[in-house]
Each structure stands twice: as C-alpha cells, then as structure tokens.
Design a protein around this motif. Structure first.
Motif, PDB file in Angstrom:
ATOM      1  N   ALA A 117      15.792 -24.470 -41.915  1.00  0.00           N
ATOM      2  CA  ALA A 117      15.818 -25.894 -42.242  1.00  0.00           C
ATOM      3  C   ALA A 117      15.150 -26.161 -43.588  1.00  0.00           C
ATOM      4  O   ALA A 117      15.621 -26.995 -44.378  1.00  0.00           O
ATOM      5  CB  ALA A 117      15.124 -26.695 -41.145  1.00  0.00           C
ATOM      6  N   LEU A 118      14.057 -25.457 -43.888  1.00  0.00           N
ATOM      7  CA  LEU A 118      13.388 -25.616 -45.181  1.00  0.00           C
ATOM      8  C   LEU A 118      14.314 -25.199 -46.324  1.00  0.00           C
ATOM      9  O   LEU A 118      14.334 -25.833 -47.390  1.00  0.00           O
ATOM     10  CB  LEU A 118      12.100 -24.806 -45.217  1.00  0.00           C
ATOM     11  CG  LEU A 118      10.935 -25.346 -44.380  1.00  0.00           C
ATOM     12  CD1 LEU A 118       9.766 -24.366 -44.411  1.00  0.00           C
ATOM     13  CD2 LEU A 118      10.491 -26.718 -44.882  1.00  0.00           C
ATOM     14  N   ARG A 136      16.693 -28.046 -46.946  1.00  0.00           N
ATOM     15  CA  ARG A 136      16.055 -29.146 -47.667  1.00  0.00           C
ATOM     16  C   ARG A 136      15.782 -28.779 -49.127  1.00  0.00           C
ATOM     17  O   ARG A 136      15.797 -29.643 -50.007  1.00  0.00           O
ATOM     18  CB  ARG A 136      14.759 -29.549 -46.982  1.00  0.00           C
ATOM     19  CG  ARG A 136      14.959 -30.287 -45.666  1.00  0.00           C
ATOM     20  CD  ARG A 136      15.683 -31.580 -45.875  1.00  0.00           C
ATOM     21  NE  ARG A 136      15.765 -32.379 -44.663  1.00  0.00           N
ATOM     22  CZ  ARG A 136      16.851 -32.996 -44.258  1.00  0.00           C
ATOM     23  NH1 ARG A 136      17.991 -32.875 -44.963  1.00  0.00           N
ATOM     24  NH2 ARG A 136      16.851 -33.729 -43.154  1.00  0.00           N
ATOM     25  N   GLU A 192      17.707 -27.089 -51.044  1.00  0.00           N
ATOM     26  CA  GLU A 192      18.984 -27.244 -51.747  1.00  0.00           C
ATOM     27  C   GLU A 192      19.108 -26.286 -52.938  1.00  0.00           C
ATOM     28  O   GLU A 192      19.644 -26.638 -53.989  1.00  0.00           O
ATOM     29  CB  GLU A 192      19.172 -28.689 -52.220  1.00  0.00           C
ATOM     30  CG  GLU A 192      19.232 -29.695 -51.095  1.00  0.00           C
ATOM     31  CD  GLU A 192      19.449 -31.118 -51.590  1.00  0.00           C
ATOM     32  OE1 GLU A 192      19.672 -31.309 -52.796  1.00  0.00           O
ATOM     33  OE2 GLU A 192      19.401 -32.042 -50.759  1.00  0.00           O
ATOM     34  N   THR A 248      13.472 -29.590 -37.110  1.00  0.00           N
ATOM     35  CA  THR A 248      12.746 -29.562 -38.382  1.00  0.00           C
ATOM     36  C   THR A 248      13.407 -30.471 -39.410  1.00  0.00           C
ATOM     37  O   THR A 248      12.717 -31.179 -40.161  1.00  0.00           O
ATOM     38  CB  THR A 248      12.680 -28.126 -38.928  1.00  0.00           C
ATOM     39  OG1 THR A 248      12.077 -27.275 -37.943  1.00  0.00           O
ATOM     40  CG2 THR A 248      11.873 -28.063 -40.211  1.00  0.00           C
ATOM     41  N   LEU A 249      14.720 -30.481 -39.446  1.00  0.00           N
ATOM     42  CA  LEU A 249      15.431 -31.350 -40.388  1.00  0.00           C
ATOM     43  C   LEU A 249      15.177 -32.825 -40.082  1.00  0.00           C
ATOM     44  O   LEU A 249      15.150 -33.663 -41.003  1.00  0.00           O
ATOM     45  CB  LEU A 249      16.937 -31.059 -40.335  1.00  0.00           C
ATOM     46  CG  LEU A 249      17.370 -29.715 -40.944  1.00  0.00           C
ATOM     47  CD1 LEU A 249      18.838 -29.438 -40.641  1.00  0.00           C
ATOM     48  CD2 LEU A 249      17.128 -29.708 -42.451  1.00  0.00           C
ATOM     49  N   VAL A 255      11.440 -33.195 -41.535  1.00  0.00           N
ATOM     50  CA  VAL A 255      11.334 -33.000 -42.984  1.00  0.00           C
ATOM     51  C   VAL A 255      12.527 -33.662 -43.659  1.00  0.00           C
ATOM     52  O   VAL A 255      13.671 -33.223 -43.498  1.00  0.00           O
ATOM     53  CB  VAL A 255      11.291 -31.494 -43.337  1.00  0.00           C
ATOM     54  CG1 VAL A 255      11.186 -31.311 -44.853  1.00  0.00           C
ATOM     55  CG2 VAL A 255      10.136 -30.811 -42.622  1.00  0.00           C
ATOM     56  N   GLY A 256      12.267 -34.705 -44.411  1.00  0.00           N
ATOM     57  CA  GLY A 256      13.339 -35.431 -45.074  1.00  0.00           C
ATOM     58  C   GLY A 256      13.787 -34.758 -46.355  1.00  0.00           C
ATOM     59  O   GLY A 256      13.347 -33.655 -46.701  1.00  0.00           O
ATOM     60  N   ASP A 257      14.685 -35.427 -47.078  1.00  0.00           N
ATOM     61  CA  ASP A 257      15.166 -34.910 -48.358  1.00  0.00           C
ATOM     62  C   ASP A 257      14.009 -34.753 -49.337  1.00  0.00           C
ATOM     63  O   ASP A 257      13.081 -35.568 -49.375  1.00  0.00           O
ATOM     64  CB  ASP A 257      16.213 -35.852 -48.953  1.00  0.00           C
ATOM     65  CG  ASP A 257      17.482 -35.899 -48.115  1.00  0.00           C
ATOM     66  OD1 ASP A 257      17.753 -34.915 -47.402  1.00  0.00           O
ATOM     67  OD2 ASP A 257      18.194 -36.920 -48.176  1.00  0.00           O
ATOM     68  N   LEU A 258      14.059 -33.696 -50.135  1.00  0.00           N
ATOM     69  CA  LEU A 258      13.015 -33.417 -51.111  1.00  0.00           C
ATOM     70  C   LEU A 258      13.528 -33.746 -52.510  1.00  0.00           C
ATOM     71  O   LEU A 258      14.629 -33.327 -52.891  1.00  0.00           O
ATOM     72  CB  LEU A 258      12.600 -31.948 -51.039  1.00  0.00           C
ATOM     73  CG  LEU A 258      12.081 -31.460 -49.682  1.00  0.00           C
ATOM     74  CD1 LEU A 258      11.788 -29.967 -49.725  1.00  0.00           C
ATOM     75  CD2 LEU A 258      10.842 -32.240 -49.258  1.00  0.00           C
ATOM     76  N   ARG A 292      11.071 -28.832 -54.112  1.00  0.00           N
ATOM     77  CA  ARG A 292      12.149 -27.993 -53.608  1.00  0.00           C
ATOM     78  C   ARG A 292      11.874 -26.503 -53.772  1.00  0.00           C
ATOM     79  O   ARG A 292      12.172 -25.700 -52.876  1.00  0.00           O
ATOM     80  CB  ARG A 292      13.459 -28.382 -54.295  1.00  0.00           C
ATOM     81  CG  ARG A 292      13.965 -29.770 -53.877  1.00  0.00           C
ATOM     82  CD  ARG A 292      15.021 -30.304 -54.826  1.00  0.00           C
ATOM     83  NE  ARG A 292      16.175 -29.409 -54.895  1.00  0.00           N
ATOM     84  CZ  ARG A 292      17.108 -29.497 -55.860  1.00  0.00           C
ATOM     85  NH1 ARG A 292      16.976 -30.405 -56.819  1.00  0.00           N
ATOM     86  NH2 ARG A 292      18.134 -28.683 -55.859  1.00  0.00           N
ATOM     87  N   ALA A 351       9.384 -25.366 -51.189  1.00  0.00           N
ATOM     88  CA  ALA A 351      10.053 -25.360 -49.885  1.00  0.00           C
ATOM     89  C   ALA A 351      10.930 -24.120 -49.734  1.00  0.00           C
ATOM     90  O   ALA A 351      10.984 -23.502 -48.661  1.00  0.00           O
ATOM     91  CB  ALA A 351      10.889 -26.623 -49.714  1.00  0.00           C
TER      92      ALA A 351
END
Length: 239
Positions: A31-32, A35, A37, A98-99, A102-105, A111, A114
C-alpha cells in the motif's frame, strides 16, 4: 513432558504470530508503494492495472488473483499450507486497510520516503512470513510447481512469470518506475537479511516443517545467495 509441551506450544504460537504479522506488514508495504506513486513490485503492477480496469479496489483484486493462482496449483500438484490460504486474504485486506488510513501523498518529500519505507518493510514482512514456515504463497507455489513440471530453473521460471505479469499490468495501466527497479534490486538482499534475523530454531525432535512439500528453492529472488535454512518449497516472496 509438560515442559516439552509448553515449548512446542510456545514455538507454534511464535510461528503463527510471525505468519500473520508478516502478511499484514506485506500488505501495508504494498500500500505504501501505491501511495508513493513511483512504481510497484511486479505483481503489484498487474493488480493495479486490473484495479484501474475494473474499478475494484486493489486489495480485492489481490485477493481474487491470489485465489485464481491457487486454483492453478491443482494441475501442478502443489499442496497449500496455512500460510498459503492466509496469504490469499490477509495481504489484500491489509493493503486496502492501509490505503484507507494513508491518504494521497503530495510531493517527492513524502513520496520518496514512502517508497523506501515500503520496500524495507516488504523485506521485513518477507523475513517474518517465510521464517514462520507455513507454506509458500500462491504465486510462489505457481513458480515452484512450474519448476517441477517443466524442469526449468527457478530463476528462469520466476523471470518469465514476472516479465509476463509486469508487461500485462503495464498495458492495463499499472505503475512502473524507480520504485519497481529499486524493489527488484533491493528485495533479495533485504529478504535474505530479515529471513536470517527471524529464523526460528526447530523444536527438539521435530520432523519435517509444516508446508515443506514440493521442490526446494533454497534461495531468494534474483539469484541472491542461500538463505538461512528455508523450508523446502518456500520461495522468498509471500505473494
């Protein structure tokens, strides 16, 4: 006798804790990477591509793909263990959980850390899960099964599977990037290190370890050196 029973119970409890903590952390680490990306691990690329295509959450896609791959074990004559079945559900649920937390970074300042944390945590999770010795993950069983059926090396079979998975996922919209490359380079050494760290001594007089059927791989991905006494049939990645 009572002391032996207590030791055996304690040993089993620790193995179960390692199994489920490892699987949960594995889902969290994936999930990290989502996030961050900056690119996902090979199977994550496929899962994300299918999630984009279907509109289903990536955690649910992970569960579905795990179940489908597990069905492929039948003609390959692979036998699942507790860890195999648990893997199908726990990783996907932990990923979606987890997603949700943990919201958008925004920005590389969040990032990149993460991404690094996700890769390191993935190595920790791998060491915990594999050292628990409850059977290989569905995707690892596919690899060892094909190795047994075709006679091809683990390295070749794993590479072929992951190239196909990454290519398909990328075409479907999955994320490739620096994280994918860094993961490929780092996960072998990390998993080997943490597998040794979390290795459990076998109880006195114990026989074969649970989930120890199938051909032995005895090595982490990407041709890394031998790890500390992995169970036969255990490939290094929980997925």
């Amino acid at each position: 006798m009572a002391r032996t029973t207590r030791r055996s119970t304690s040993h089993l409890t620790r193995r179960l804790v390692q199994l489920y903590v490892g699987l949960t952390l594995y889902g969290a680490s994936c999930a990290l990477l989502v996030r961050a990306e900056l690119g996902l691990e090979p199977w994550g690329v496929l899962h994300q591509g299918l999630a984009e295509l279907t509109g289903i959450s990536i955690g649910v896609v992970t569960i579905v793909i795990g179940a489908v791959v597990l069905l492929l074990w039948i003609p390959l004559r692979q036998r699942p263990g507790l860890g195999t079945v648990s893997n199908v559900f726990v990783v996907g649920l932990a990923m979606d959980g987890t997603l949700a937390v943990v919201g958008d970074l925004e920005g590389f300042g969040f990032r990149i850390p993460a991404m690094v944390l996700g890769i390191v945590l993935n190595g920790v999770a791998t060491g915990l899960y594999i050292a628990a010795r409850f059977g290989p993950g569905p995707r690892d069983g596919l690899m060892t099964g094909l190795n047994h059926i075709t006679g091809r090396s683990i390295r070749l079979v794993r590479t072929a599977i992951e190239v196909a998975v990454v290519a398909t996922g990328f075409v479907l919209g999955g994320s490739l990037g620096a994280g994918t490359v860094l993961y490929a380079l780092a996960i072998g050494p990390l998993a080997q290190f943490f597998l040794r760290m979390f290795a459990l001594p076998a109880p006195a007089g114990a026989g074969a370890t649970a989930g120890s059927d199938g051909p032995s791989t005895g090595a982490p991905p990407a041709g890394s050196g031998p790890v500390a006494s992995p169970a036969p049939g255990q490939a290094i990645l929980p997925q």
